[in-house]
Design a protein around this motif. Structure first.
Motif, PDB file in Angstrom:
ATOM      1  N   ASN A   1      10.677  49.384  72.850  1.00 40.51           N
ATOM      2  CA  ASN A   1      11.092  50.405  71.884  1.00 40.51           C
ATOM      3  C   ASN A   1      11.532  49.788  70.559  1.00 40.51           C
ATOM      4  N   PRO A   2      10.589  49.273  69.784  1.00 35.14           N
ATOM      5  CA  PRO A   2      10.980  48.738  68.477  1.00 35.14           C
ATOM      6  C   PRO A   2      11.480  49.848  67.562  1.00 35.14           C
ATOM      7  N   ILE A   3      12.520  49.541  66.785  1.00 41.05           N
ATOM      8  CA  ILE A   3      13.087  50.488  65.834  1.00 41.05           C
ATOM      9  C   ILE A   3      12.672  50.074  64.424  1.00 41.05           C
ATOM     10  N   VAL A   4      12.121  51.014  63.690  1.00 46.89           N
ATOM     11  CA  VAL A   4      11.736  50.774  62.303  1.00 46.89           C
ATOM     12  C   VAL A   4      12.586  51.680  61.416  1.00 46.89           C
ATOM     13  N   VAL A   5      13.334  51.072  60.498  1.00 46.44           N
ATOM     14  CA  VAL A   5      14.197  51.813  59.582  1.00 46.44           C
ATOM     15  C   VAL A   5      13.780  51.481  58.160  1.00 46.44           C
ATOM     16  N   ASN A   6      13.411  52.484  57.400  1.00 48.42           N
ATOM     17  CA  ASN A   6      13.011  52.279  56.015  1.00 48.42           C
ATOM     18  C   ASN A   6      14.160  52.616  55.070  1.00 48.42           C
ATOM     19  N   PRO A   7      14.316  51.855  53.986  1.00 50.78           N
ATOM     20  CA  PRO A   7      15.389  52.168  53.022  1.00 50.78           C
ATOM     21  C   PRO A   7      15.221  53.585  52.471  1.00 50.78           C
TER      22      PRO A   7
ATOM     23  N   LYS B   1      23.085  63.419  60.972  1.00 52.00           N
ATOM     24  CA  LYS B   1      22.994  63.296  59.518  1.00 52.00           C
ATOM     25  C   LYS B   1      24.258  62.650  58.954  1.00 52.00           C
ATOM     26  N   ILE B   2      24.112  62.040  57.770  1.00 45.75           N
ATOM     27  CA  ILE B   2      25.263  61.450  57.092  1.00 45.75           C
ATOM     28  C   ILE B   2      25.881  62.486  56.167  1.00 45.75           C
ATOM     29  N   ASN B   3      27.178  62.721  56.349  1.00 45.53           N
ATOM     30  CA  ASN B   3      27.917  63.644  55.497  1.00 45.53           C
ATOM     31  C   ASN B   3      28.452  62.888  54.280  1.00 45.53           C
ATOM     32  N   VAL B   4      28.041  63.333  53.101  1.00 48.49           N
ATOM     33  CA  VAL B   4      28.531  62.738  51.854  1.00 48.49           C
ATOM     34  C   VAL B   4      29.560  63.699  51.262  1.00 48.49           C
ATOM     35  N   PRO B   5      30.826  63.288  51.136  1.00 46.65           N
ATOM     36  CA  PRO B   5      31.858  64.216  50.668  1.00 46.65           C
ATOM     37  C   PRO B   5      31.729  64.535  49.179  1.00 46.65           C
ATOM     38  N   SER B   6      32.428  65.561  48.768  1.00 41.35           N
ATOM     39  CA  SER B   6      32.421  65.959  47.358  1.00 41.35           C
ATOM     40  C   SER B   6      33.303  65.030  46.534  1.00 41.35           C
ATOM     41  N   GLY B   7      33.106  65.107  45.217  1.00 36.27           N
ATOM     42  CA  GLY B   7      33.990  64.399  44.303  1.00 36.27           C
ATOM     43  C   GLY B   7      33.610  62.976  43.980  1.00 36.27           C
ATOM     44  N   LEU B   8      32.422  62.520  44.406  1.00 41.74           N
ATOM     45  CA  LEU B   8      32.017  61.151  44.081  1.00 41.74           C
ATOM     46  C   LEU B   8      31.659  61.055  42.601  1.00 41.74           C
TER      47      LEU B   8
ATOM     48  N   ALA C   1      12.421  59.208  65.172  1.00 38.16           N
ATOM     49  CA  ALA C   1      13.768  59.126  65.744  1.00 38.16           C
ATOM     50  C   ALA C   1      14.499  60.444  65.547  1.00 38.16           C
ATOM     51  N   ASP C   2      15.359  60.767  66.490  1.00 37.68           N
ATOM     52  CA  ASP C   2      16.246  61.927  66.355  1.00 37.68           C
ATOM     53  C   ASP C   2      17.544  61.619  67.080  1.00 37.68           C
ATOM     54  N   LYS C   3      18.479  62.546  67.016  1.00 36.78           N
ATOM     55  CA  LYS C   3      19.805  62.295  67.570  1.00 36.78           C
ATOM     56  C   LYS C   3      19.781  62.123  69.088  1.00 36.78           C
TER      57      LYS C   3
ATOM     58  N   LEU D   1      17.312  59.833  59.412  1.00 36.58           N
ATOM     59  CA  LEU D   1      16.426  59.651  60.565  1.00 36.58           C
ATOM     60  C   LEU D   1      14.992  60.057  60.248  1.00 36.58           C
ATOM     61  N   ASP D   2      14.780  60.782  59.138  1.00 36.13           N
ATOM     62  CA  ASP D   2      13.404  61.116  58.787  1.00 36.13           C
ATOM     63  C   ASP D   2      12.645  59.897  58.272  1.00 36.13           C
ATOM     64  N   ASN D   3      13.359  58.752  58.133  1.00 37.60           N
ATOM     65  CA  ASN D   3      12.720  57.493  57.742  1.00 37.60           C
ATOM     66  C   ASN D   3      12.814  56.447  58.849  1.00 37.60           C
TER      67      ASN D   3
END
Length: 204
Positions: A8-14, A64-71, A39-41, A29-31
């Motif tokens: 099960n090789p894992i390929v992760v694209n930037p 998914k990654i949650n990005v908070p407000s105020g950045l 890949a999925d959860k 995960l769509d990359n």
């Protein structure tokens, strides 16, 4: 990048994603693939290695990654790790670049008094980007509605060009200011162009 452990090789694209200043979620995960399949959860675990000062977290329900407000506007780099479900050895680490759009403020421009022979109006004098004066290198200016004036934008200066031959009176030009090279971060405003009346002096 690819890590092969067993079958099960894992390929992760930037990944680079734009996220509004109000925050949002990013699906990295769509990359990602595992064993050649998406890949999925349910087949991988995802975790944050370094949030880059963003305070980002993982939503365990979606992966998914949650990005908070105020950045602050600009690019923030989040390092994350994807592992085969339940494994701590079959993993791959990569980065997510989160781009927060510039904060564009367009204040009402003063009336532009232009002679019948034409002239220019600099609407960028009343525009800021992240609190700093806007320039043609930071924003794109375009005409939304020329109000019948046939006005154009000078690409070398960002100024609005009002051609000659305008009828005396007031003309309203609607224009748009966008973050440089982007179409999803824009502000629209109006410029009032005043062309003085012709004055004819007849001999007594």
């Amino acid at each position: 990048a690819t890590v092969t452990v067993g079958s099960n090789p894992i390929v992760v694209n930037p990944t680079t994603k734009r996220v509004p200043k109000t925050g949002g979620t990013v699906d990295v995960l769509d990359n990602v693939t595992i064993g050649g399949n998406p890949a999925d959860k349910d087949n991988v675990d995802i975790s944050i290695v370094n949030d880059g000062g963003t305070g980002a977290t993982i939503d365990p329900a979606t992966g998914k990654i949650n990005v908070p407000s105020g950045l602050t506007p600009g690019t923030h780099t989040i390092t994350y790790k994807v592992c085969e479900k339940g494994s701590i050895t079959n993993c791959q680490t990569n980065t997510l670049k989160v781009v927060i759009p510039d904060d564009i403020v367009v204040n009402p421009a003063p009336d532009a008094v232009v002679p019948k022979t034409g002239g220019t109006a600099n609407v960028l004098d009343n525009t800021t980007v992240n609190g700093n004066p806007a320039t043609k290198d930071k924003v794109d200016v375009s005409i939304v509605n020329d109000g019948g004036t046939h006005a154009t934008v000078d690409p070398t200066t960002g100024k609005i060009i009002i051609p000659s031959g305008q009828t005396p009176g007031t003309h309203i030009i609607t224009y748009k200011v966008c973050e440089k090279g982007q179409t999803d971060n824009c502000k629209t405003d109006t410029l009032k162009v005043v062309v003085p009346s012709d004055i004819v002096l007849n001999p007594d």
